[in-house]
Scaffold this motif. Structure first.
Motif, short mmCIF file in Angstrom:
data_model
loop_
_atom_site.label_atom_id
_atom_site.label_comp_id
_atom_site.label_asym_id
_atom_site.label_seq_id
_atom_site.Cartn_x
_atom_site.Cartn_y
_atom_site.Cartn_z
N GLY A 275 0.78 -1.23 0.00
CA GLY A 275 0.00 0.00 0.00
C GLY A 275 0.81 1.27 0.00
O GLY A 275 0.24 2.37 0.00
N LEU A 276 2.15 1.17 0.02
CA LEU A 276 2.97 2.38 0.04
C LEU A 276 2.94 3.10 -1.30
O LEU A 276 2.93 4.32 -1.35
CB LEU A 276 4.42 2.03 0.42
N VAL A 277 2.97 2.33 -2.39
CA VAL A 277 2.94 2.92 -3.72
C VAL A 277 1.57 2.68 -4.33
O VAL A 277 1.14 1.53 -4.49
CB VAL A 277 4.04 2.32 -4.63
N VAL A 278 0.86 3.75 -4.62
CA VAL A 278 -0.45 3.70 -5.27
C VAL A 278 -0.35 4.58 -6.51
O VAL A 278 0.63 5.33 -6.68
CB VAL A 278 -1.55 4.20 -4.32
N PRO A 279 -1.32 4.50 -7.43
CA PRO A 279 -1.22 5.31 -8.64
C PRO A 279 -0.95 6.79 -8.39
O PRO A 279 -0.15 7.41 -9.10
CB PRO A 279 -2.57 5.09 -9.32
N LEU A 280 -1.57 7.37 -7.35
CA LEU A 280 -1.37 8.80 -7.09
C LEU A 280 0.02 9.13 -6.57
O LEU A 280 0.42 10.29 -6.58
CB LEU A 280 -2.42 9.29 -6.08
N SER A 281 0.76 8.13 -6.09
CA SER A 281 2.09 8.41 -5.56
C SER A 281 3.19 8.29 -6.61
O SER A 281 4.32 8.75 -6.38
CB SER A 281 2.41 7.47 -4.39
N THR A 282 2.90 7.68 -7.75
CA THR A 282 3.95 7.46 -8.75
C THR A 282 4.54 8.75 -9.31
O THR A 282 5.75 8.81 -9.56
CB THR A 282 3.44 6.56 -9.89
N PRO A 283 3.77 9.83 -9.53
CA PRO A 283 4.41 11.06 -10.02
C PRO A 283 5.43 11.63 -9.03
O PRO A 283 6.45 12.19 -9.45
CB PRO A 283 3.22 12.02 -10.20
N LEU A 284 5.19 11.48 -7.73
CA LEU A 284 6.13 12.00 -6.74
C LEU A 284 7.44 11.22 -6.78
O LEU A 284 8.53 11.80 -6.66
CB LEU A 284 5.52 11.95 -5.34
N LEU A 285 7.35 9.90 -6.96
CA LEU A 285 8.56 9.09 -7.04
C LEU A 285 9.32 9.37 -8.33
O LEU A 285 10.56 9.35 -8.35
CB LEU A 285 8.19 7.61 -6.93
N LEU A 286 8.60 9.63 -9.42
CA LEU A 286 9.27 10.05 -10.66
C LEU A 286 9.98 11.38 -10.45
O LEU A 286 11.10 11.58 -10.94
CB LEU A 286 8.24 10.15 -11.78
N GLY A 287 9.34 12.30 -9.72
CA GLY A 287 9.98 13.58 -9.42
C GLY A 287 11.26 13.41 -8.62
O GLY A 287 12.24 14.14 -8.83
N ALA A 288 11.29 12.43 -7.71
CA ALA A 288 12.50 12.17 -6.94
C ALA A 288 13.65 11.75 -7.86
O ALA A 288 14.81 12.14 -7.65
CB ALA A 288 12.23 11.10 -5.89
N ALA A 289 13.33 10.97 -8.89
CA ALA A 289 14.37 10.57 -9.85
C ALA A 289 14.89 11.77 -10.63
O ALA A 289 16.10 11.88 -10.90
CB ALA A 289 13.81 9.51 -10.80
N VAL A 290 14.00 12.70 -11.00
CA VAL A 290 14.44 13.90 -11.73
C VAL A 290 15.35 14.76 -10.85
O VAL A 290 16.28 15.40 -11.35
CB VAL A 290 13.21 14.71 -12.20
N GLU A 291 15.10 14.77 -9.54
CA GLU A 291 15.95 15.56 -8.65
C GLU A 291 17.40 15.09 -8.69
O GLU A 291 18.33 15.90 -8.54
CB GLU A 291 15.43 15.48 -7.21
N ILE A 292 17.62 13.81 -8.90
CA ILE A 292 18.99 13.30 -9.01
C ILE A 292 19.68 13.92 -10.23
O ILE A 292 20.84 14.36 -10.16
CB ILE A 292 18.98 11.76 -9.10
#
Length: 448
Positions: free
Chosen positions: A181-198
């Motif tokens: 339950g940690l990753v749901v469809p609404l949370s995927t854009p935030l995790l993608l944003g974390a990758a862009v921060e790198i």
């Protein structure tokens, strides 16, 4: 006539930094409030999270601005990217209120660190190549347009990605089960944003070359921060033009808080579901950011047509205020006509804010030098954050009604009226002289 190759390189790198930094926040625009709601947070709790973000940014604005002026722009920008990386990971994966609150606090700290260094780096570098009389508005406008483009792209992607994942047969439920339950469809854009921060941190460390500055020890740097902070605090008290810029930033903060907090719920209510509401809000926000980018691109033309940067700010903020008032007036109406009018009002808000920013900052950079440039930008951001936090807390306790929209519109209209032309008092004064210098065609470096 085109600018030298090195100036074009400086502009290109500044635009790239703006794109990479603002893409992750754009990815969070549509899903964040809806994700917090799905995690079980109430509207009051969400308003508290956003207030924590704004108050953290406000508390750290001046110290981090002074840090940039003392230590340099690149290291502070890299630190901002790392904080945003941690914040997006916590927001995307967290479920407990304290985890989500910590994510918002870290995001506020990253916002404070980033509010001035990139623009200060650009102005420092252009002045080093072309002198203190160099034309800045074109580069600032391109950076603002790049920011709007990144926010628009991120918002559209951040709204569409959860919707697509939720519609994929069984994919959303399998994703949630596989990650407890940690990753749901609404949370995927935030995790993608974390990758862009790198990618952002790596680009800042490798591409931004700073103008040489005196070397300082860590102890000297810490001693220099309070001095830079005090210089920033004195800006508004000593300079009437800077004071108007800061008050206008506060008015814009009130408008932004109203838009960010009220529009997602309005969109979800129209569609009847969180995911489809996120798609609608993403489309609206994307259109808004496109309007902001258009406004920023037109800022030099607006200043020329208005006759000065000051008049351009007045016209731009007045346009934005009229959009907010239209949004307030349409909250009690239904039907296609009201929806179309509301969309037009939404676009006017962003068009006006986008057009005002480059002219305001062009004026600001004409009043400060390199030693306090990032601090001045931090003071400006501080005014925006404090007013935004206060507005958010007020909106959180108000019942749904036109009042929040109309109140924010009235505040922004008051900010526009600050720029009404003042009667001449026998001869040109120091403010008018400074304006004449910064707007003089003889001081401009023609753009490509």
């Amino acid at each position: 006539m085109t600018p030298p190759q090195d100036i074009r390189t400086v502009r290109r790198r500044y635009v790239t930094v703006c794109l990479l930094f603002w893409l992750p926040p754009g990815l969070t625009v549509a899903p964040l409030i809806l994700l917090l709601t799905e995690r079980g947070m109430t509207m009051s709790a969400i308003a508290g999270f956003f207030a924590a973000h704004s108050l953290t940014a406000a508390a750290l604005e001046l110290p981090t601005g002074g840090l940039s002026d003392v230590l340099g722009r690149r290291v502070v920008l890299a630190a901002a990217g790392l904080l945003n990386l941690a914040a997006l990971a916590l927001e995307g994966l967290g479920t407990a209120p304290w985890t989500l609150g910590l994510g918002m606090v870290l995001m506020g700290a990253g916002r404070a660190l980033s509010s001035g260094p990139a623009e200060a780096w650009y102005v420092d570098t252009v002045h080093a190549h072309c002198g203190p009389g160099a034309e800045l508005r074109t580069g600032l406008a391109r950076g603002a347009s790049a920011t709007s483009a990144a926010l628009a792209t991120g918002t559209l992607l951040g709204g569409a990605l959860p919707w697509l994942l939720a519609r994929a047969p069984g994919f959303g439920s399998r994703l949630s089960e596989a990650t407890s339950g940690l990753v749901v469809p609404l949370s995927t854009p935030l995790l993608l944003g974390a990758a862009v921060e790198i990618a952002f941190v790596l680009y800042v460390l490798t591409a931004l070359r700073e103008v040489p500055r005196p070397r300082v020890t860590p102890r000297e740097a810490l001693r220099g921060i309070p001095t830079a902070v005090m210089d920033g605090l004195r800006l508004g008290g000593q300079d009437a033009l800077v004071r108007r810029i800061l008050l206008s930033a506060g008015a814009a903060g009130s408008a932004c808080a109203a838009i960010e907090l009220l529009t997602p719920g309005r969109a979800a209510a129209l569609t009847g579901a969180s995911e489809s509401g996120a798609v609608l809000f993403a489309a609206l926000a994307c259109a808004g950011f496109i309007c902001s980018g258009i406004g920023s691109h037109l800022a030099p033309l607006t200043a020329r047509l208005a006759g000065s940067s000051e008049r351009a700010v007045m016209v731009s903020l007045g346009t934005s205020a009229s959009g907010l008032l239209v949004l307030g007036a349409t909250t009690v109406s239904t039907g296609a006509g009201a929806m179309v009018t509301a969309v037009i009002g939404y676009g006017l808000v962003y068009l006006g804010l986008g057009a005002a920013g480059p002219s305001e900052n062009h004026l600001l950079h004409g009043r400060v030098d390199r030693s306090s440039r990032a601090t001045a930008l931090s003071v400006q951001s501080l005014a925006l954050q404090l007013t935004g936090a206060l507005t958010g807390l007020i909106i959180g306790v108000l019942p749904p009604s036109p009042l929040p929209w109309l109140g924010a519109g009235a505040v922004l209209l008051a900010g526009a009226l600050l720029w009404m032309p003042r009667p001449a008092r026998g001869g040109i004064g120091p403010l008018e002289a400074g304006q004449a210098l910064t707007d003089s065609p003889r001081t401009r470096v023609p753009g490509p």
